[in-house]
Scaffold this motif. Structure first.
Motif, PDB file in Angstrom:
ATOM      1  N   SER A  22      -0.897  -0.724  -6.200  1.00 12.48           N
ATOM      2  CA  SER A  22       0.604  -0.847  -6.485  1.00 12.48           C
ATOM      3  C   SER A  22       1.113   0.414  -5.957  1.00 12.48           C
ATOM      4  CB  SER A  22       0.641  -1.037  -7.949  1.00 12.48           C
ATOM      5  OG  SER A  22      -0.075   0.236  -8.492  1.00 12.48           O
ATOM      6  N   ARG A  23       2.278   0.093  -5.876  1.00  7.21           N
ATOM      7  CA  ARG A  23       3.239   1.190  -5.215  1.00  7.21           C
ATOM      8  C   ARG A  23       3.781   2.027  -6.184  1.00  7.21           C
ATOM      9  NH1 ARG A  23       7.899  -1.523  -2.988  1.00  7.21           N
ATOM     10  NH2 ARG A  23       9.006  -1.025  -5.004  1.00  7.21           N
ATOM     11  N   THR A  24       3.454   3.414  -6.322  1.00  5.00           N
ATOM     12  CA  THR A  24       3.757   4.234  -7.199  1.00  5.00           C
ATOM     13  C   THR A  24       4.916   5.162  -6.917  1.00  5.00           C
ATOM     14  OG1 THR A  24       2.285   6.096  -6.370  1.00  5.00           O
ATOM     15  CG2 THR A  24       1.376   4.367  -8.181  1.00  5.00           C
ATOM     16  N   GLY A  25       5.630   4.976  -5.953  1.00  2.26           N
ATOM     17  CA  GLY A  25       6.813   6.011  -5.505  1.00  2.26           C
ATOM     18  C   GLY A  25       6.986   6.302  -3.978  1.00  2.26           C
ATOM     19  N   ALA A  68       4.475  -5.244  10.062  1.00  2.00           N
ATOM     20  CA  ALA A  68       5.789  -5.056  10.761  1.00  2.00           C
ATOM     21  C   ALA A  68       6.976  -5.520   9.580  1.00  2.00           C
ATOM     22  CB  ALA A  68       6.004  -5.792  11.913  1.00  2.00           C
ATOM     23  N   ASP A  69       6.647  -6.351   8.691  1.00  2.00           N
ATOM     24  CA  ASP A  69       7.640  -6.901   7.633  1.00  2.00           C
ATOM     25  C   ASP A  69       7.463  -6.072   6.371  1.00  2.00           C
ATOM     26  OD1 ASP A  69       5.161  -7.322   6.289  1.00  2.00           O
ATOM     27  OD2 ASP A  69       5.508  -9.480   6.155  1.00  2.00           O
ATOM     28  N   SER A  70       7.138  -4.922   6.551  1.00  2.00           N
ATOM     29  CA  SER A  70       6.894  -3.824   5.279  1.00  2.00           C
ATOM     30  C   SER A  70       6.233  -4.096   4.163  1.00  2.00           C
ATOM     31  CB  SER A  70       8.500  -3.443   4.948  1.00  2.00           C
ATOM     32  OG  SER A  70       9.153  -3.097   6.044  1.00  2.00           O
ATOM     33  N   THR A  71       5.050  -4.899   4.511  1.00  2.00           N
ATOM     34  CA  THR A  71       4.019  -4.912   3.508  1.00  2.00           C
ATOM     35  C   THR A  71       2.853  -4.375   3.883  1.00  2.00           C
ATOM     36  OG1 THR A  71       3.253  -6.984   4.353  1.00  2.00           O
ATOM     37  CG2 THR A  71       5.187  -7.195   2.714  1.00  2.00           C
ATOM     38  N   ALA A  72       1.839  -4.277   2.817  1.00  2.00           N
ATOM     39  CA  ALA A  72       0.739  -3.525   2.996  1.00  2.00           C
ATOM     40  C   ALA A  72      -0.611  -4.572   2.243  1.00  2.00           C
ATOM     41  CB  ALA A  72       0.453  -2.382   2.268  1.00  2.00           C
ATOM     42  N   ALA A  73      -1.614  -4.465   2.889  1.00  2.00           N
ATOM     43  CA  ALA A  73      -2.704  -5.346   2.448  1.00  2.00           C
ATOM     44  C   ALA A  73      -4.049  -4.523   2.782  1.00  2.00           C
ATOM     45  CB  ALA A  73      -2.792  -6.561   3.036  1.00  2.00           C
ATOM     46  N   GLY A  90      -6.978  -8.975  -2.507  1.00  2.00           N
ATOM     47  CA  GLY A  90      -5.539  -9.146  -3.311  1.00  2.00           C
ATOM     48  C   GLY A  90      -4.569  -9.430  -2.524  1.00  2.00           C
ATOM     49  N   GLU A  91      -3.458  -9.302  -3.155  1.00  2.00           N
ATOM     50  CA  GLU A  91      -2.176  -9.666  -2.826  1.00  2.00           C
ATOM     51  C   GLU A  91      -1.636  -8.719  -1.689  1.00  2.00           C
ATOM     52  OE1 GLU A  91      -0.978 -12.582  -3.118  1.00  2.00           O
ATOM     53  OE2 GLU A  91      -2.597 -13.060  -4.436  1.00  2.00           O
ATOM     54  N   ARG A  92      -0.536  -9.073  -0.715  1.00  2.00           N
ATOM     55  CA  ARG A  92      -0.029  -7.849  -0.167  1.00  2.00           C
ATOM     56  C   ARG A  92       1.334  -7.430  -0.789  1.00  2.00           C
ATOM     57  NH1 ARG A  92       1.537 -11.308   5.341  1.00  2.00           N
ATOM     58  NH2 ARG A  92       2.645  -9.395   5.811  1.00  2.00           N
ATOM     59  N   ILE A  93       1.569  -6.021  -0.987  1.00  2.00           N
ATOM     60  CA  ILE A  93       2.579  -5.385  -1.849  1.00  2.00           C
ATOM     61  C   ILE A  93       3.521  -4.897  -0.702  1.00  2.00           C
ATOM     62  CG2 ILE A  93       1.124  -4.973  -3.468  1.00  2.00           C
ATOM     63  CD1 ILE A  93       1.073  -1.899  -2.533  1.00  2.00           C
ATOM     64  N   GLN A  94       4.591  -4.708  -1.250  1.00  2.00           N
ATOM     65  CA  GLN A  94       5.893  -4.158  -0.576  1.00  2.00           C
ATOM     66  C   GLN A  94       5.950  -2.732  -0.362  1.00  2.00           C
ATOM     67  OE1 GLN A  94       8.061  -6.845   0.532  1.00  2.00           O
ATOM     68  NE2 GLN A  94       9.100  -5.528   2.022  1.00  2.00           N
TER      69      GLN A  94
END
Length: 364
Positions: free
Chosen positions: A231-234, A174-179, A190-194
């Protein structure tokens, strides 16, 4: 390419309708037939649709007051129905449907309120994963029909997906992160990413397992995440106010179909180029999916825009309270629209679904 089903002017879309994407189901094909199981929110029932004739032939009662999603077990013998029960309004459990009799044969208690995220069937294990607002991943053993473990999550899940080989679970919060999580242990990898935008109401993984797509209702886009590098690519952007609420990858793995409820359309994204290449006009589409054989695509529509109960621009909201208000106020009938999956053209008359949110069939 633009395939028109019904022309309507573009308009701003309210958060109350966006919330209905939480009720999109998963359906499968029965032994000896090709049936889709469609939960009807607010009626406590699941409709069984013959996908050859597009006729409703069975109504299964007693699945839960606000039936919201269905997952078919790996062996296809049972279905697991999630009913969104806001706190203090009903039991937190999953109804089990025996497909041989099309009846509810068991109820499995879970550890917290469900409904914000669709349950997921493991492609290699006899398991179904239920994402609760406790928050946790509750693991149901489909051989024993029991809850075998509850794995804590670091935030409230809004969308989830699993790798095609069952090696990893992906959750968007809900906080706009992914794991990423290990489905065996529940450990975060690994880490949560936005992600891009907010209200991530759907997620999908490419057939080769390389890319995660997050459909962001209040971001008017789809986040693209490279799984190997995590990682977010776009992001693939829609017009402002499009409110994408559901998505499904085509059986051939080349396209991502996104239900954009605010734009009254199902948008076609070419996965190779990452570009929007087409649009199918549908009134308030809330879900999209394909039959197990890949021949048909079904789009669930809520019809005309519901009353503007809530403004989609509010900074914070109580999803449970808003959903209860919507279900009390909305008496419109939904429908399931069949399309030829290859041509993306209408393939039959709309299938009436009754009151509550509309739904679409998804494959096993």
């Amino acid at each position: 390419m633009a395939i028109r089903f019904r022309r309507r002017p573009a308009r701003a879309f309210t958060l109350s309708v966006v919330l209905l994407s939480l009720l999109a189901p998963v359906a499968g094909a029965r032994d000896g037939g090709a049936d889709a199981y469609i939960p009807i929110a607010g009626e406590g029932a699941v409709l069984v649709v013959d996908t050859a004739t597009d006729q409703v032939h069975t109504r299964i009662e007693g699945v839960g007051a606000h039936a919201s999603a269905v997952a078919a077990g790996r062996d296809g013998r049972h279905l697991y129905v999630q009913a969104f029960n806001p706190p203090l309004t009903g039991p937190d459990d999953i109804a089990v449907i025996d497909r041989a009799s099309d009846t509810v044969t068991a109820r499995i208690p879970i550890s917290g309120t469900d409904g914000m995220t669709e349950p997921i069937a493991d492609p290699v294990r006899d398991r179904v994963y239920v994402f609760t607002t406790r928050p946790s991943i509750d693991v149901i053993d489909t051989a024993s029909q029991t809850l075998v473990t509850s794995m804590p999550l670091p935030g409230i899940p809004f969308a989830a997906a699993i790798a095609p080989d069952g090696s990893q679970l992906y959750t968007v919060f809900a906080d706009s992160t992914a794991a990423v999580f290990d489905p065996e242990t529940g450990f975060q990898l690994g880490e949560r990413i936005q992600i891009d935008g907010s209200a991530p109401f759907a997620a999908a993984v490419s057939p080769d397992g390389s890319t995660l797509y997050s459909v962001n209702a209040l971001g008017d886009n789809v986040s693209v995440i490279d799984i190997e590098s995590w990682s977010r690519t776009g992001a693939i952007a829609f017009a402002p106010g499009s409110a994408p609420v559901a998505g499904a990858i085509s059986p051939d793995g080349t396209r991502l179909m996104v239900a954009t409820a605010g734009a009254d359309a199902v948008q076609v994204i070419d996965l190779a180029s990452g570009e929007i290449t087409g649009s199918i006009a549908v009134d308030s589409p809330m879900s999209v999916g394909f039959t197990a054989d890949g021949a048909k695509m079904y789009v669930g529509t809520a019809g005309a825009t519901p009353p503007p109960l809530f403004d989609r621009t509010v900074a914070g909201f109580d999803a449970a309270a808003m959903l209860q208000t919507y279900l009390r106020s909305n008496t419109r009938s939904g429908a399931l629209l069949p399309f030829d999956a290859a041509q993306l053209s209408p393939a039959g008359a709309p299938i009436p679904l009754g009151s509550g949110a509309t739904s679409a069939a998804f494959p096993d």
